[in-house]
Design an enzyme around this catalytic site. Structure first.
Site, PDB file in Angstrom:
ATOM      1  N   LYS A   1      18.632 -24.533 -13.693  1.00  0.00           N
ATOM      2  CA  LYS A   1      18.110 -24.358 -15.051  1.00  0.00           C
ATOM      3  C   LYS A   1      16.634 -24.002 -14.904  1.00  0.00           C
ATOM      4  O   LYS A   1      15.785 -24.857 -14.655  1.00  0.00           O
ATOM      5  CB  LYS A   1      18.282 -25.636 -15.874  1.00  0.00           C
ATOM      6  CG  LYS A   1      17.866 -25.458 -17.317  1.00  0.00           C
ATOM      7  CD  LYS A   1      18.373 -26.623 -18.158  1.00  0.00           C
ATOM      8  CE  LYS A   1      18.177 -26.368 -19.640  1.00  0.00           C
ATOM      9  NZ  LYS A   1      16.777 -26.389 -20.038  1.00  0.00           N
TER      10      LYS A   1
ATOM     11  N   LYS B   1      19.460 -33.048 -16.200  1.00  0.00           N
ATOM     12  CA  LYS B   1      18.010 -33.126 -16.030  1.00  0.00           C
ATOM     13  C   LYS B   1      17.673 -33.842 -14.733  1.00  0.00           C
ATOM     14  O   LYS B   1      18.417 -34.716 -14.301  1.00  0.00           O
ATOM     15  CB  LYS B   1      17.413 -33.899 -17.201  1.00  0.00           C
ATOM     16  CG  LYS B   1      17.581 -33.193 -18.504  1.00  0.00           C
ATOM     17  CD  LYS B   1      16.532 -32.134 -18.605  1.00  0.00           C
ATOM     18  CE  LYS B   1      16.773 -31.268 -19.810  1.00  0.00           C
ATOM     19  NZ  LYS B   1      15.635 -30.513 -20.225  1.00  0.00           N
TER      20      LYS B   1
ATOM     21  N   ASP C   1      12.923 -23.071 -15.549  1.00  0.00           N
ATOM     22  CA  ASP C   1      11.996 -23.554 -16.574  1.00  0.00           C
ATOM     23  C   ASP C   1      11.076 -22.421 -17.003  1.00  0.00           C
ATOM     24  O   ASP C   1       9.930 -22.327 -16.591  1.00  0.00           O
ATOM     25  CB  ASP C   1      11.191 -24.722 -16.005  1.00  0.00           C
ATOM     26  CG  ASP C   1      10.444 -25.467 -17.098  1.00  0.00           C
ATOM     27  OD1 ASP C   1      10.686 -25.157 -18.282  1.00  0.00           O
ATOM     28  OD2 ASP C   1       9.626 -26.334 -16.768  1.00  0.00           O
TER      29      ASP C   1
ATOM     30  N   GLU D   1      24.460 -23.648 -11.749  1.00  0.00           N
ATOM     31  CA  GLU D   1      23.273 -22.778 -11.697  1.00  0.00           C
ATOM     32  C   GLU D   1      22.021 -23.628 -11.807  1.00  0.00           C
ATOM     33  O   GLU D   1      22.073 -24.760 -12.293  1.00  0.00           O
ATOM     34  CB  GLU D   1      23.273 -21.802 -12.891  1.00  0.00           C
ATOM     35  CG  GLU D   1      24.368 -20.776 -12.853  1.00  0.00           C
ATOM     36  CD  GLU D   1      24.504 -20.039 -14.189  1.00  0.00           C
ATOM     37  OE1 GLU D   1      23.526 -19.958 -14.949  1.00  0.00           O
ATOM     38  OE2 GLU D   1      25.615 -19.561 -14.457  1.00  0.00           O
TER      39      GLU D   1
ATOM     40  N   TYR E   1      21.593 -14.952 -17.164  1.00  0.00           N
ATOM     41  CA  TYR E   1      22.632 -15.956 -16.927  1.00  0.00           C
ATOM     42  C   TYR E   1      23.827 -15.785 -17.847  1.00  0.00           C
ATOM     43  O   TYR E   1      24.702 -16.625 -17.901  1.00  0.00           O
ATOM     44  CB  TYR E   1      22.065 -17.373 -17.028  1.00  0.00           C
ATOM     45  CG  TYR E   1      21.282 -17.674 -18.290  1.00  0.00           C
ATOM     46  CD1 TYR E   1      21.889 -17.651 -19.539  1.00  0.00           C
ATOM     47  CD2 TYR E   1      19.923 -17.989 -18.229  1.00  0.00           C
ATOM     48  CE1 TYR E   1      21.173 -17.910 -20.695  1.00  0.00           C
ATOM     49  CE2 TYR E   1      19.200 -18.258 -19.380  1.00  0.00           C
ATOM     50  CZ  TYR E   1      19.831 -18.212 -20.608  1.00  0.00           C
ATOM     51  OH  TYR E   1      19.134 -18.464 -21.754  1.00  0.00           O
TER      52      TYR E   1
ATOM     53  N   CYS F   1      22.585 -65.764 -36.786  1.00  0.00           N
ATOM     54  CA  CYS F   1      23.156 -66.578 -37.871  1.00  0.00           C
ATOM     55  C   CYS F   1      23.954 -67.765 -37.336  1.00  0.00           C
ATOM     56  O   CYS F   1      24.455 -68.577 -38.109  1.00  0.00           O
ATOM     57  CB  CYS F   1      24.027 -65.716 -38.764  1.00  0.00           C
ATOM     58  SG  CYS F   1      25.522 -65.144 -37.931  1.00  0.00           S
TER      59      CYS F   1
ATOM     60  N   CYS G   1      26.282 -66.150 -32.587  1.00  0.00           N
ATOM     61  CA  CYS G   1      25.288 -65.122 -32.910  1.00  0.00           C
ATOM     62  C   CYS G   1      23.887 -65.724 -32.819  1.00  0.00           C
ATOM     63  O   CYS G   1      23.623 -66.775 -33.412  1.00  0.00           O
ATOM     64  CB  CYS G   1      25.555 -64.579 -34.315  1.00  0.00           C
ATOM     65  SG  CYS G   1      24.225 -63.523 -34.912  1.00  0.00           S
TER      66      CYS G   1
ATOM     67  N   CYS H   1      25.208 -61.745 -42.004  1.00  0.00           N
ATOM     68  CA  CYS H   1      24.254 -62.054 -40.937  1.00  0.00           C
ATOM     69  C   CYS H   1      22.983 -61.245 -41.179  1.00  0.00           C
ATOM     70  O   CYS H   1      23.025 -60.032 -41.349  1.00  0.00           O
ATOM     71  CB  CYS H   1      24.854 -61.712 -39.578  1.00  0.00           C
ATOM     72  SG  CYS H   1      23.666 -61.799 -38.246  1.00  0.00           S
TER      73      CYS H   1
ATOM     74  N   CYS I   1      29.252 -59.939 -33.951  1.00  0.00           N
ATOM     75  CA  CYS I   1      29.083 -60.984 -34.941  1.00  0.00           C
ATOM     76  C   CYS I   1      29.778 -60.457 -36.185  1.00  0.00           C
ATOM     77  O   CYS I   1      29.417 -59.408 -36.686  1.00  0.00           O
ATOM     78  CB  CYS I   1      27.596 -61.209 -35.228  1.00  0.00           C
ATOM     79  SG  CYS I   1      27.331 -62.184 -36.720  1.00  0.00           S
TER      80      CYS I   1
ATOM     81  N   ALA J   1       0.841  -1.207   0.000  1.00  0.00           N
ATOM     82  CA  ALA J   1       0.000   0.000   0.000  1.00  0.00           C
ATOM     83  C   ALA J   1       0.876   1.257   0.000  1.00  0.00           C
ATOM     84  O   ALA J   1       0.600   2.216  -0.733  1.00  0.00           O
ATOM     85  CB  ALA J   1      -0.917  -0.010   1.214  1.00  0.00           C
ATOM     86  N   GLU J   2       1.956   1.221   0.789  1.00  0.00           N
ATOM     87  CA  GLU J   2       2.863   2.382   0.823  1.00  0.00           C
ATOM     88  C   GLU J   2       3.528   2.582  -0.539  1.00  0.00           C
ATOM     89  O   GLU J   2       3.683   3.707  -1.021  1.00  0.00           O
ATOM     90  CB  GLU J   2       3.940   2.191   1.904  1.00  0.00           C
ATOM     91  CG  GLU J   2       3.392   2.353   3.312  1.00  0.00           C
ATOM     92  CD  GLU J   2       4.382   1.862   4.374  1.00  0.00           C
ATOM     93  OE1 GLU J   2       4.752   2.666   5.241  1.00  0.00           O
ATOM     94  OE2 GLU J   2       4.775   0.674   4.317  1.00  0.00           O
TER      95      GLU J   2
HETATM   96  S1  IVH Z   1      22.953 -21.036 -20.399  1.00  0.00           S
HETATM   97  C1  IVH Z   1      24.662 -21.141 -24.729  1.00  0.00           C
HETATM   98  N1  IVH Z   1      21.919 -21.034 -18.004  1.00  0.00           N
HETATM   99  O1  IVH Z   1      17.904 -23.392 -21.002  1.00  0.00           O
HETATM  100  C2  IVH Z   1      24.100 -21.498 -23.416  1.00  0.00           C
HETATM  101  N2  IVH Z   1      20.485 -21.507 -19.841  1.00  0.00           N
HETATM  102  O2  IVH Z   1      18.801 -25.293 -23.541  1.00  0.00           O
HETATM  103  C3  IVH Z   1      23.023 -20.614 -23.002  1.00  0.00           C
HETATM  104  N3  IVH Z   1      18.151 -21.858 -19.246  1.00  0.00           N
HETATM  105  O3  IVH Z   1      16.556 -21.853 -23.530  1.00  0.00           O
HETATM  106  C4  IVH Z   1      22.187 -21.161 -21.956  1.00  0.00           C
HETATM  107  N4  IVH Z   1      18.394 -21.582 -17.082  1.00  0.00           N
HETATM  108  O4  IVH Z   1      17.020 -20.148 -21.756  1.00  0.00           O
HETATM  109  C5  IVH Z   1      21.694 -21.211 -19.312  1.00  0.00           C
HETATM  110  N5  IVH Z   1      21.121 -20.962 -15.837  1.00  0.00           N
HETATM  111  C6  IVH Z   1      20.898 -21.134 -17.139  1.00  0.00           C
HETATM  112  C7  IVH Z   1      19.611 -21.430 -17.651  1.00  0.00           C
HETATM  113  C8  IVH Z   1      19.450 -21.599 -19.015  1.00  0.00           C
HETATM  114  C9  IVH Z   1      17.533 -21.842 -18.062  1.00  0.00           C
HETATM  115  C10 IVH Z   1      17.495 -22.139 -20.551  1.00  0.00           C
HETATM  116  C11 IVH Z   1      17.892 -21.213 -21.664  1.00  0.00           C
HETATM  117  C12 IVH Z   1      17.783 -22.043 -22.903  1.00  0.00           C
HETATM  118  C13 IVH Z   1      17.830 -23.440 -22.404  1.00  0.00           C
HETATM  119  C14 IVH Z   1      19.073 -24.112 -22.939  1.00  0.00           C
END
Ligand code: IVH
Length: 690
Positions: free
Chosen positions: A119, A322, A121, A117, A234, A417, A414, A437, A432, A38-39
């Protein structure tokens, strides 16, 4: 009380702007608000009031200017300063170790420094700054060109609207620079938005990433402004070159400039610390306020990054890990062996069917006998199976030994064969070596006929079994001696039914065989199945040697001059072409009319009878077989049109992986949505002559 002078008003506006900027930074970047919402709103309202009365006091970087921006007609495109690459993935420990080993070998050091780092999404965003202010913001687009979304990006509170030149100077960053990063919608904001959608009887959104992608592309940037999106850079670039010595230092500098850098980052030394960081964060991911789809490890030393370079797809200095979420436990019912195209005899586990990574799996690869030993696996054991992306399912470990377990032994001959198999000294693979074959031949044909190779549509597994087992085909060239009548008579014999291929399907295969005679050379080179020559290498080879003859004559040294071709690949190519049998095969392919060299396609070669002619396509998402640019070129070459936005005039929306808001629009307008395979089919289908 003295009167308020214009100078007082100017000063007040200046203070308010500075205050608001500070609070935005505290709130959005540091997550450490000092005042209530609010502020904050009260300060904003006061500043808006002053600016409404004194438009001359409005500055482009005023916090009030984040909102608004007139709706835009369409998204323009602009080229990226350098191509936006993807990241290669490491799905398991071995693949991560391989990445580290390759990087260390190239760097010639014992252990490397990395930055770990999250990744995130979300969707990638590029923001170019000129003189300390954002001048251009782009989506990833096709990697070479992005969509211009500057007004939208300017509404993100985590995109600083002005950075003082002294601040940049002190940080060692030039006034013109570029940041690349990820835009995410926090889960809480996503849930609020969906609750609101439902309250308004509107459909809920699928996930925060889709909303972030759609929101960034909104034609009306005030919608973008109304939603909470965070930008986490990044990467820092300036004039195409690195500004600092290390990636870590660039992140720190960006943080100092007011960007929101993800706090969950770490400097890591050696591969074991990568494992520890990965396991820590994959374990904690549920507790994060936004979605992640893995971790990213980057070589810290920027000079070394430069030396490591990149493949066409991804840098060699970074890797994504992943989450191992796609795993399940099941029982190994049996272990059987298969014979591949190169004669490799590979054991595979026959599993109690189990649902993993979105599909039911009943087999998993075990690679070789050594791998089975390493896993300590016996038939009857309970195992953990992983499936990541489109990778073949894999047994990663034994979860519990079976009560009636029995060891597996590699057969001495094999299974197809019956010739003795061999495991050369020091090699993991049993082979083989019988070139005739039938299992090897069948695999070679399937590879040759594959969509990425000669694209002989209709020549699937059972048909290959039938032509090989029936003695009609003894090598790849024999495929071109098949007649329609021979094919039509083949029968698929399953336990429950017998089906004759029939004239229609036979004609289709004959057509596909005919068409395959003129595929580009890279596809033929790939289709020949030369060991170690994948699609990418085949493409590079064909670009350098536009005829099979040229390639066949190249020496190992000459071959090694081709990008990404090392001694192992070069040797393998030489061995292939030195074989009299293979040379004879090539000669026979030539006699059957295969085009063994690339010719420039005649302009306007496409007849107007293609199923694509006259149709309007919109492409969205990532395609597997080609880039969106290539797809567009093929559609145009076939007489179709490609448009960048979906409307009532659109005939098809082609949706690849992670489609954007265009898919939503297509669904709204009930435009037909097709996938890449369906597009490829349309591109090959001809409407009847006449
Ligand atoms: S580095 C050339 N760092 O992942 C390398 N990518 O397949 C540039 N992403 O669409 C990517 N977090 O937008 C990097 N900490 C991170 C990331 C990141 C998410 C995404 C990026 C890109 C995909 C790479």
């Amino acid at each position: 009380m003295s009167e308020i002078t214009p100078e007082d008003v100017r000063q007040r506006a200046y203070r308010l702007r500075a205050e608001l900027r500070r609070h935005e930074h505290l709130y959005y970047v540091l997550d450490r608000p000092e005042i209530s919402d609010a502020e904050f709103d009260a300060l904003m309202i006061e500043l808006r009031g002053i600016e409404a009365d004194h438009p001359e006091l409005v500055t482009p970087d005023s916090p009030t200017q984040r909102v608004g921006g007139a709706p835009r007609e369409d998204l323009e495109k602009a080229p990226h300063s350098s191509v936006m690459l993807s990241l290669d993935n490491a799905f398991d420990d071995d693949e991560l170790r391989d990445f580290d080993r390759r990087a260390r070998e190239l760097a010639d050091v014992e252990a490397l420094d990395y930055v770990g780092e999250l990744k995130l999404d979300g969707v990638s965003l590029v923001v170019r700054y000129a003189g300390g202010a954002p001048s251009l913001a782009l989506t990833r687009g096709d990697g070479e060109q992005g969509e211009v979304i500057t007004p939208n990006a300017r509404t993100l509170r985590t995109v600083p609207l002005s950075i003082a030149l002294q601040t940049l100077d002190a940080a060692g960053v030039p006034p013109d620079f570029e940041v690349r990063g990820e835009v995410v919608m926090p889960r809480a904001a996503f849930e609020r938005l969906n609750a609101q959608q439902l309250a308004e009887d509107k459909p809920a959104y699928a996930n925060p990433r889709n909303v972030a992608a759609g929101t960034l592309r909104m034609l009306d940037a005030s919608v973008t402004a109304s939603r909470r999106l965070d930008f986490y850079p990044y990467l820092l670039l300036a004039g195409g070159a690195a500004v600092f010595d290390s990636h870590w230092a660039s992140l720190e500098a960006l943080h100092g400039l007011g960007f929101k850098i993800n706090p969950h980052r770490a400097r890591l030394h050696g591969v074991d610390e990568l494992f520890a960081f990965r396991d820590e964060w994959l374990g904690k991911r549920e507790g994060l306020p936004y979605d992640i789809d893995g971790l990213v490890f980057k070589v810290d030393d920027l000079a070394l990054q430069e030396r490591l370079g990149a493949t066409a797809r991804a840098p060699r200095w970074a890797i994504a890990c992943k989450p191992a979420a796609q795993q399940a436990e099941t029982v190994v019912r049996n272990i059987e062996v298969q014979v591949g195209r190169t004669g490799a005899v590979t054991p595979r586990a026959v599993l109690e069917p189990v649902f993993v990574g979105g599909v039911t799996v009943s087999h998993a690869t075990l690679h070789n006998a050594q791998e089975i030993e390493r896993l300590g696996l016996q038939i009857g054991d309970r195992v953990v199976v992983v499936r990541s992306g489109d990778v073949i399912p894999k047994v990663v470990r034994v979860a519990a030994e079976g009560a009636e377990r029995r060891p597996f032994r590699m057969p001495a001959s094999c299974p197809v064969c019956d010739e003795p198999v061999e495991r050369p000294e020091g090699e993991a693979v049993t082979r083989c070596n019988n070139v005739s074959c039938s299992a090897r031949l069948k695999e070679s044909i399937l590879h040759f006929a594959h969509r990425s190779a000669m694209d002989i549509d209709g020549l699937g597994a059972w048909l290959v079994d039938a032509v090989v087992d029936g003695g009609l085909v003894k090598d790849l060239a024999d495929l071109y001696t098949l007649t329609e009548a021979q094919l039509a008579d083949l029968t698929k014999d399953t336990k429950v039914s017998k089906t004759r291929l029939g004239e229609k399907s036979a004609a289709r295969v004959m057509d596909a065989l005919e068409r395959s005679k003129t595929v580009p050379l890279r596809r033929l080179v790939y289709g020949l199945g030369i060991r170690h020559v994948g699609e990418r290498t085949a493409e590079l080879l064909a670009a350098r040697y536009p005829s099979v003859e040229g390639l066949a004559q190249a020496t190992v040294e000459q071959l090694e001059e081709v990008d990404e071709v090392g001694p192992r690949i070069a040797e393998s190519i030489r061995t292939f072409f030195e074989s009299g049998r293979n040379r004879e095969l090539i000669e026979r392919l030539r006699r059957h009319g295969l085009r063994l060299e690339d010719e420039p396609a005649p302009p306007d070669a496409q007849p107007a009878d293609s199923a694509v002619a006259g149709k309007t396509f919109v492409l969205t998402g990532t395609l597997q077989e080609m880039t969106r640019g290539e797809a567009a070129a093929r559609i145009k070459a076939a007489g179709g049109k490609v448009s960048s936005s979906v409307s009532g005039k659109t005939d098809y929306v082609v949706a690849g992986e992670s489609p954007g808001s265009k898919l939503q629009k297509a669904l709204q307008l009930e435009v037909e949505v097709i996938d890449e395979n369906e597009l490829l089919e349309l591109l090959t289908v001809r409407t009847p002559e006449g």
